[in-house]
Design a protein around this motif. Structure first.
Motif, PDB file in Angstrom:
ATOM      1  N   LEU A  73     -57.130  29.839  10.695  1.00  0.00           N
ATOM      2  CA  LEU A  73     -56.576  28.569  11.605  1.00  0.00           C
ATOM      3  C   LEU A  73     -55.972  27.782  10.565  1.00  0.00           C
ATOM      4  N   GLU A  74     -56.795  27.217   9.553  1.00  0.00           N
ATOM      5  CA  GLU A  74     -56.330  26.258   8.524  1.00  0.00           C
ATOM      6  C   GLU A  74     -54.762  26.672   7.895  1.00  0.00           C
ATOM      7  N   LEU A  75     -55.013  28.029   7.578  1.00  0.00           N
ATOM      8  CA  LEU A  75     -53.678  28.538   6.925  1.00  0.00           C
ATOM      9  C   LEU A  75     -52.681  28.675   7.765  1.00  0.00           C
ATOM     10  N   LYS A  76     -53.054  29.081   8.982  1.00  0.00           N
ATOM     11  CA  LYS A  76     -51.861  28.985  10.003  1.00  0.00           C
ATOM     12  C   LYS A  76     -51.254  27.799  10.140  1.00  0.00           C
ATOM     13  N   ARG A  77     -52.032  26.722  10.053  1.00  0.00           N
ATOM     14  CA  ARG A  77     -51.479  25.314  10.712  1.00  0.00           C
ATOM     15  C   ARG A  77     -50.739  25.041   9.246  1.00  0.00           C
ATOM     16  N   GLU A  78     -51.169  24.889   8.026  1.00  0.00           N
ATOM     17  CA  GLU A  78     -50.714  24.716   6.818  1.00  0.00           C
ATOM     18  C   GLU A  78     -49.409  25.441   6.666  1.00  0.00           C
ATOM     19  N   LEU A  79     -49.283  26.569   7.081  1.00  0.00           N
ATOM     20  CA  LEU A  79     -47.942  27.369   6.864  1.00  0.00           C
ATOM     21  C   LEU A  79     -46.861  27.100   8.050  1.00  0.00           C
ATOM     22  N   ARG A  80     -47.354  26.411   9.079  1.00  0.00           N
ATOM     23  CA  ARG A  80     -46.576  26.150  10.162  1.00  0.00           C
ATOM     24  C   ARG A  80     -46.019  24.698  10.063  1.00  0.00           C
ATOM     25  N   GLU A  81     -47.050  23.647   9.720  1.00  0.00           N
ATOM     26  CA  GLU A  81     -46.548  22.209   9.794  1.00  0.00           C
ATOM     27  C   GLU A  81     -47.168  21.769   8.577  1.00  0.00           C
ATOM     28  N   PRO A  93     -48.911  23.399  -5.029  1.00  0.00           N
ATOM     29  CA  PRO A  93     -50.333  23.824  -4.644  1.00  0.00           C
ATOM     30  C   PRO A  93     -50.223  25.331  -4.956  1.00  0.00           C
ATOM     31  N   VAL A  94     -49.257  26.339  -4.582  1.00  0.00           N
ATOM     32  CA  VAL A  94     -49.534  27.468  -4.414  1.00  0.00           C
ATOM     33  C   VAL A  94     -49.315  27.991  -5.915  1.00  0.00           C
ATOM     34  N   VAL A  95     -48.460  27.500  -6.768  1.00  0.00           N
ATOM     35  CA  VAL A  95     -48.218  27.798  -8.068  1.00  0.00           C
ATOM     36  C   VAL A  95     -49.712  27.468  -8.851  1.00  0.00           C
ATOM     37  N   GLY A  96     -50.239  26.352  -8.539  1.00  0.00           N
ATOM     38  CA  GLY A  96     -51.746  25.831  -9.006  1.00  0.00           C
ATOM     39  C   GLY A  96     -52.823  26.912  -8.743  1.00  0.00           C
ATOM     40  N   ALA A  97     -52.764  27.368  -7.459  1.00  0.00           N
ATOM     41  CA  ALA A  97     -53.958  28.166  -6.903  1.00  0.00           C
ATOM     42  C   ALA A  97     -53.656  29.476  -7.536  1.00  0.00           C
ATOM     43  N   LEU A  98     -52.204  30.122  -7.792  1.00  0.00           N
ATOM     44  CA  LEU A  98     -52.235  31.415  -8.463  1.00  0.00           C
ATOM     45  C   LEU A  98     -52.715  31.236  -9.982  1.00  0.00           C
ATOM     46  N   GLY A  99     -52.412  29.999 -10.546  1.00  0.00           N
ATOM     47  CA  GLY A  99     -53.108  29.983 -12.102  1.00  0.00           C
ATOM     48  C   GLY A  99     -54.313  29.746 -11.999  1.00  0.00           C
ATOM     49  N   GLY A 100     -55.157  29.337 -11.085  1.00  0.00           N
ATOM     50  CA  GLY A 100     -56.517  29.109 -10.887  1.00  0.00           C
ATOM     51  C   GLY A 100     -57.244  30.530 -10.432  1.00  0.00           C
ATOM     52  N   MET A 101     -56.529  31.374  -9.808  1.00  0.00           N
ATOM     53  CA  MET A 101     -56.829  32.809  -9.977  1.00  0.00           C
ATOM     54  C   MET A 101     -56.694  33.709 -11.061  1.00  0.00           C
ATOM     55  N   ILE A 102     -55.783  33.599 -11.859  1.00  0.00           N
ATOM     56  CA  ILE A 102     -55.191  34.559 -12.716  1.00  0.00           C
ATOM     57  C   ILE A 102     -56.037  34.362 -13.854  1.00  0.00           C
ATOM     58  N   GLY A 122     -63.372  39.175  -9.396  1.00  0.00           N
ATOM     59  CA  GLY A 122     -63.053  38.246  -8.239  1.00  0.00           C
ATOM     60  C   GLY A 122     -63.636  37.194  -7.992  1.00  0.00           C
ATOM     61  N   ILE A 123     -65.012  37.206  -8.538  1.00  0.00           N
ATOM     62  CA  ILE A 123     -66.134  36.080  -8.325  1.00  0.00           C
ATOM     63  C   ILE A 123     -65.467  34.701  -8.715  1.00  0.00           C
ATOM     64  N   PRO A 124     -65.038  34.423  -9.872  1.00  0.00           N
ATOM     65  CA  PRO A 124     -64.576  33.216 -10.204  1.00  0.00           C
ATOM     66  C   PRO A 124     -63.429  32.906  -9.719  1.00  0.00           C
ATOM     67  N   VAL A 125     -62.783  33.506  -8.913  1.00  0.00           N
ATOM     68  CA  VAL A 125     -61.214  33.060  -8.547  1.00  0.00           C
ATOM     69  C   VAL A 125     -61.368  31.992  -7.301  1.00  0.00           C
ATOM     70  N   ALA A 126     -62.282  31.948  -6.822  1.00  0.00           N
ATOM     71  CA  ALA A 126     -62.415  31.384  -5.332  1.00  0.00           C
ATOM     72  C   ALA A 126     -62.893  29.644  -5.645  1.00  0.00           C
ATOM     73  N   ASP A 158     -55.885  28.890  -2.247  1.00  0.00           N
ATOM     74  CA  ASP A 158     -56.676  29.623  -3.006  1.00  0.00           C
ATOM     75  C   ASP A 158     -57.533  30.503  -1.930  1.00  0.00           C
ATOM     76  N   ASP A 159     -57.961  30.058  -0.800  1.00  0.00           N
ATOM     77  CA  ASP A 159     -58.622  30.790   0.150  1.00  0.00           C
ATOM     78  C   ASP A 159     -57.658  32.072   0.561  1.00  0.00           C
ATOM     79  N   LEU A 160     -56.381  31.942   0.640  1.00  0.00           N
ATOM     80  CA  LEU A 160     -55.673  32.979   1.023  1.00  0.00           C
ATOM     81  C   LEU A 160     -55.665  34.176   0.080  1.00  0.00           C
ATOM     82  N   GLY A 161     -55.610  33.671  -1.355  1.00  0.00           N
ATOM     83  CA  GLY A 161     -55.644  34.411  -2.310  1.00  0.00           C
ATOM     84  C   GLY A 161     -57.147  35.193  -2.358  1.00  0.00           C
ATOM     85  N   ALA A 162     -58.134  34.635  -2.073  1.00  0.00           N
ATOM     86  CA  ALA A 162     -59.420  35.210  -2.210  1.00  0.00           C
ATOM     87  C   ALA A 162     -59.411  36.174  -0.956  1.00  0.00           C
TER      88      ALA A 162
END
Length: 373
Positions: A73-81, A93-102, A122-126, A158-162
């Motif tokens: 629901l949080e993802l949906k709201r952020e994507l919507r508005e 934030p998306v670029v940052g999250a991507l770097g923070g996962m890779i 996958g453990i330390p990516v979250a 980051d949650d979406l990526g996880a």
């Protein structure tokens, strides 16, 4: 619309701050209960069986599905508005999250490449939203609102990526007939949504059926929560998000922390804890997270792909990137999927707690130094 979104954001961050403190208390209590207060009974409590499920299994597979509904629901709201609603807003934030996962995943893989622990990449990516925002809130009014919004958007991305990591890499052998059931229920709920049929019981019932099909399909059952969140109508989304914040933050996540940090610490544990898996997790969180987030964000700003938020400096962004190394809830969840009941699971949990603690302390003191007094 803007005022309502800001109010929801403020309510969200306030709850996350309190939840972060409560999670810390629950973790400390759980460790002491296991090793000092009730060493013979506390762990047994979580492994007691009710209706074929252990208490811990019920929390991790059923109650955490509700947590994933809220995440969806949080993802949906952020994507919507929200801060992910346009390419311009979402890019940093998306670029940052991507770097923070890779970066954490690469550090883990480099250390564990020739071991049997590679599944833990996958453990330390979250990032744990509750803990990271809780630490940021301790700095009070000195934190610029754009920095809070950036951390929230980063953690949500980051949650979406996880979620994608769990779906892609932690799925066992798939059972086709249950997958067909998931598709059928999803299409039905989508159709009812389009026909403006908004009765909550329909979507709650559909969500339960989705969970049952997911549980039996080979896909982790909690992902039914994310799928349901994207299928419910917008009026229900707003209502459910508001209603779920407190039960999730103050009941479900504390239960998750109490059950999943029940770790017996003894001499044998200390003798075996230093291994490639734990080193990979700890370094992934402490070094990989800030390195990946700041590195890719800095590059994107230099290439004019995106801009820094107003009144935010790179050194402040580094402090937030350090806080993003607080993995906790989602990291423990992925560790459970990676190692199940092996000793590596306990080692992983200790590495997560140590890495998260160090990341939180580093981020707090760095920001305390670089925010205006």
């Amino acid at each position: 619309m803007k005022k309502r979104t800001l109010k929801l954001f403020q309510e969200f961050t306030e709850n996350e701050k309190s939840s972060g403190i409560l999670l810390l208390i629950c973790t400390l209590f759980s460790l002491m209960a296991t090793n000092i207060f009730f060493p013979h009974y506390y762990s047994a409590l979580w492994h007691a069986e009710i209706g074929g499920f252990s208490v811990l299994h019920f929390i991790n597979d059923a109650l955490m599905a509700i947590f994933f509904v809220l995440i969806g629901l949080e993802l949906k709201r952020e994507l919507r508005e929200g801060e992910l609603s346009s390419v311009k807003k979402a890019m940093l934030p998306v670029v940052g999250a991507l770097g923070g996962m890779i970066a954490p995943a690469l550090i883990y893989i480099a250390i564990n490449l020739h071991t049997g622990s590679i599944r833990g990449a996958g453990i330390p990516v979250a990032t744990d939203i509750a803990f990271s925002l809780g630490i940021l809130a301790l700095l009070g009014q000195r934190v610029p609102l754009p920095l809070k919004i950036f951390l929230t958007a980063l953690a949500v991305a980051d949650d979406l990526g996880a979620i994608l990591v769990i779906a892609l890499f932690y799925t066992s052998s798939l059972k086709l007939h249950y997958l067909l059931g998931i598709i059928a229920i999803s299409l039905l709920l989508f159709f009812l949504n389009k026909k403006k049929i908004h009765h909550p019981l329909i979507y709650i019932s559909g969500g339960i059926v989705l969970w049952i099909f997911m549980f039996n399909s080979g896909i982790h059952a909690t992902l039914a929560g994310v799928l349901l969140a994207f299928l419910v109508p917008t009026p229900l989304s707003n209502r459910w998000e508001h209603e779920l914040i407190k039960p999730v933050n103050f009941i479900i996540l504390p239960l998750f922390a109490l059950g999943n940090t029940s770790i017996e610490i003894n001499k044998a544990m200390f003798e075996g804890i230093v291994n490639p898996n734990t080193i990979g997790i700890a370094l992934g969180l402490i070094i990989g997270k800030p390195l990946g987030i700041l590195g890719l964000s800095f590059l994107a700003v230099k290439l004019k792909i995106c801009n820094l938020p107003h009144a935010v400096q790179h050194k402040q962004l580094l402090g937030v990137a350090m806080l993003a190394g607080i993995g906790f809830t989602m990291s423990i969840f992925i560790a459970i999927l990676s190692f199940e009941k092996s000793i590596q699971l306990d080692y992983s949990k200790i590495a997560i707690m140590a890495g998260s603690l160090i990341s939180g302390i580093m981020g707090y003191f760095w920001l305390d130094k670089h925010l205006k007094k």
